[in-house]
Design an enzyme around this catalytic site. Structure first.
Site, PDB file in Angstrom:
ATOM      1  N   ASP A   1       0.869  -1.180   0.000  1.00 40.02           N
ATOM      2  CA  ASP A   1       0.000   0.000   0.000  1.00 40.02           C
ATOM      3  C   ASP A   1       0.905   1.229   0.000  1.00 40.02           C
ATOM      4  O   ASP A   1       2.093   1.130   0.317  1.00 40.02           O
ATOM      5  CB  ASP A   1      -0.930   0.003   1.222  1.00 40.02           C
ATOM      6  CG  ASP A   1      -2.194   0.831   0.986  1.00 40.02           C
ATOM      7  OD1 ASP A   1      -3.283   0.248   0.856  1.00 40.02           O
ATOM      8  OD2 ASP A   1      -2.082   2.077   0.912  1.00 40.02           O
TER       9      ASP A   1
ATOM     10  N   ARG B   1       0.746   3.538   2.078  1.00 39.57           N
ATOM     11  CA  ARG B   1       0.979   3.921   3.479  1.00 39.57           C
ATOM     12  C   ARG B   1       1.047   2.633   4.296  1.00 39.57           C
ATOM     13  O   ARG B   1       0.750   1.554   3.772  1.00 39.57           O
ATOM     14  CB  ARG B   1      -0.183   4.774   3.982  1.00 39.57           C
ATOM     15  CG  ARG B   1      -1.476   3.991   4.030  1.00 39.57           C
ATOM     16  CD  ARG B   1      -2.726   4.843   4.087  1.00 39.57           C
ATOM     17  NE  ARG B   1      -3.867   4.036   3.695  1.00 39.57           N
ATOM     18  CZ  ARG B   1      -4.703   3.441   4.527  1.00 39.57           C
ATOM     19  NH1 ARG B   1      -4.556   3.542   5.830  1.00 39.57           N
ATOM     20  NH2 ARG B   1      -5.716   2.719   4.082  1.00 39.57           N
TER      21      ARG B   1
ATOM     22  N   TYR C   1     -15.215   7.924 -12.562  1.00 36.01           N
ATOM     23  CA  TYR C   1     -15.006   6.565 -12.041  1.00 36.01           C
ATOM     24  C   TYR C   1     -15.523   5.535 -13.056  1.00 36.01           C
ATOM     25  O   TYR C   1     -14.860   4.538 -13.347  1.00 36.01           O
ATOM     26  CB  TYR C   1     -15.773   6.457 -10.723  1.00 36.01           C
ATOM     27  CG  TYR C   1     -15.662   5.151  -9.979  1.00 36.01           C
ATOM     28  CD1 TYR C   1     -14.458   4.740  -9.420  1.00 36.01           C
ATOM     29  CD2 TYR C   1     -16.786   4.347  -9.785  1.00 36.01           C
ATOM     30  CE1 TYR C   1     -14.380   3.562  -8.693  1.00 36.01           C
ATOM     31  CE2 TYR C   1     -16.710   3.174  -9.058  1.00 36.01           C
ATOM     32  CZ  TYR C   1     -15.508   2.784  -8.514  1.00 36.01           C
ATOM     33  OH  TYR C   1     -15.430   1.621  -7.794  1.00 36.01           O
TER      34      TYR C   1
HETATM   35  C1  AKB Z   1     -18.472   3.302  -4.931  1.00 36.23           C
HETATM   36  O1  AKB Z   1     -19.533   3.628  -4.364  1.00 36.23           O
HETATM   37  O2  AKB Z   1     -17.752   4.104  -5.547  1.00 36.23           O
HETATM   38  C2  AKB Z   1     -18.061   1.857  -4.896  1.00 36.23           C
HETATM   39  C3  AKB Z   1     -18.567   1.127  -6.091  1.00 36.23           C
HETATM   40  C4  AKB Z   1     -19.958   0.700  -6.186  1.00 36.23           C
HETATM   41  O3  AKB Z   1     -17.809   0.884  -6.989  1.00 36.23           O
HETATM   42  N1  AKB Z   1     -18.538   1.246  -3.681  1.00 36.23           N
END
Ligand code: AKB
Length: 316
Positions: free
Chosen positions: A34, A36, A141
């Site tokens: 990791d 850290r 994401y």
């Molecule tokens: C998030 O909420 O970003 C994660 C996911 C569902 O990938 N828990």
């Protein structure tokens, strides 16, 4: 016997997966890393090294030195943080992944990295979301997760790297907090129910998302990595889920054990927007058919276990 490198081993998944892998494959065969360190079993119960996944040379050195044959790449920013810091998320989530894939290619390692329900978007069918469907996420994401799925497919087809992955829903656990995710409310609610008997949800009433208890997620990783490659049609990444609920349902389940528990809402527009772009419930049929995925926990038995484990942890 496998020799495994885990990146992001002190995160929500790694904190428990490392222990499970050490129990299955032997403590000395799992090198946890990791960016850290901390005072935890992950650091004390087996090999541990500091590793920033952006440092490809150090990653390669650790893999070579320890004769690693399997890389579990977990280090990444979650959805809410990625939306706040999109450039950092692109650099870390994609840069870390390509570094880890390159090391896997050079050292001939089997490879796992998680994808997410975040790989879907508002134009994806919302209910019983199929394994193969529209993936046009509107979050950074989600862009990272779809790109990651495609990149892992590419490394398999182009270079023969044995890449495998799961599209995880929100993961609920009591060991390490998730941090920076959209589904984190479903973990926080248990802590606050025990500590304050009340919780203010940042996710709105009626917002359904898929969830899974951590023991099922860990077993799914081990089962997928052990699965017969000849049976894997969908390597990167399989839909997996155990339950789908909205905040009031988890509150009602907690109330069965803590009758005084109350919940109100103060919706966070940023995280609500992300949740609204994700499916209500995904279909895990391909995972069941191709490698026998099965979840043991539903909302009811997960709540019993979470409250029992957290009571002991929080000493309440
Ligand atoms: C998030 O909420 O970003 C994660 C996911 C569902 O990938 N828990």
């Amino acid at each position: 016997m496998k020799k495994i490198l885990v990146t992001g081993a002190l995160g929500q998944i790694g904190s428990e997966l490392t222990g499970k892998l050490r129990a299955v494959y032997g403590a000395d065969n799992v090198i946890a890393t990791d960016i850290r360190s901390n005072e935890s079993d992950v650091v004390f119960d087996g090999p541990f090294e500091i590793l920033d996944v952006m440092d490809d040379k150090k990653m390669h050195d650790i893999v070579k030195r320890n004769k690693v044959d399997t890389i579990i790449h977990l280090a990444a920013l979650l959805s809410a943080t990625a939306e706040l810091k999109p450039l950092l998320a692109w650099n870390l989530n994609m840069g870390g992944l390509v570094n880890a894939l390159e090391v896997a290619r050079e050292e001939n390692c089997q490879f796992f990295t998680p994808s997410s329900i975040g790989a879907f978007g508002p134009t994806t069918p919302k209910d019983h979301t199929p394994q193969d469907t529209i993936q046009r996420p509107t979050t950074m994401y989600g862009v990272n997760k779809v790109s990651g799925e495609l990149l892992c497919d590419y490394y398999y087809h182009k270079f023969g790297v044995d890449t495998r992955g799961l599209r995880f829903p929100g993961l609920i656990s009591y060991v390490a907090p998730p941090g920076g995710g959209t589904t984190d409310y479903a973990v926080e609610i248990y802590y606050e129910a025990l500590q304050k008997q009340k919780y203010t949800s940042y996710i709105g009433e009626g917002t359904y998302m898929d969830m899974m208890y951590m023991p099922d997620a860990l077993q799914a990783i081990v089962s997928l990595m052990e699965a017969d490659p000849a049976k894997l049609i969908h390597r990167n990444s399989f839909n997996v889920t155990a339950m789908s609920f909205e905040p009031e349902q988890v509150a009602a389940e907690i109330r069965k054990h803590i009758p005084a528990f109350t919940m109100d809402y103060q919706v966070d527009p940023a995280r609500q927007k992300i949740a609204d772009s994700w499916p209500n419930s995904i279909d895990p049929t391909a995972a069941k058919e191709e490698w026998g995925f099965k979840a043991e926990y539903n909302l009811e038995n997960m709540t019993v276990d979470m409250l029992e484990k957290l009571k002991a942890k929080l000493n309440v």
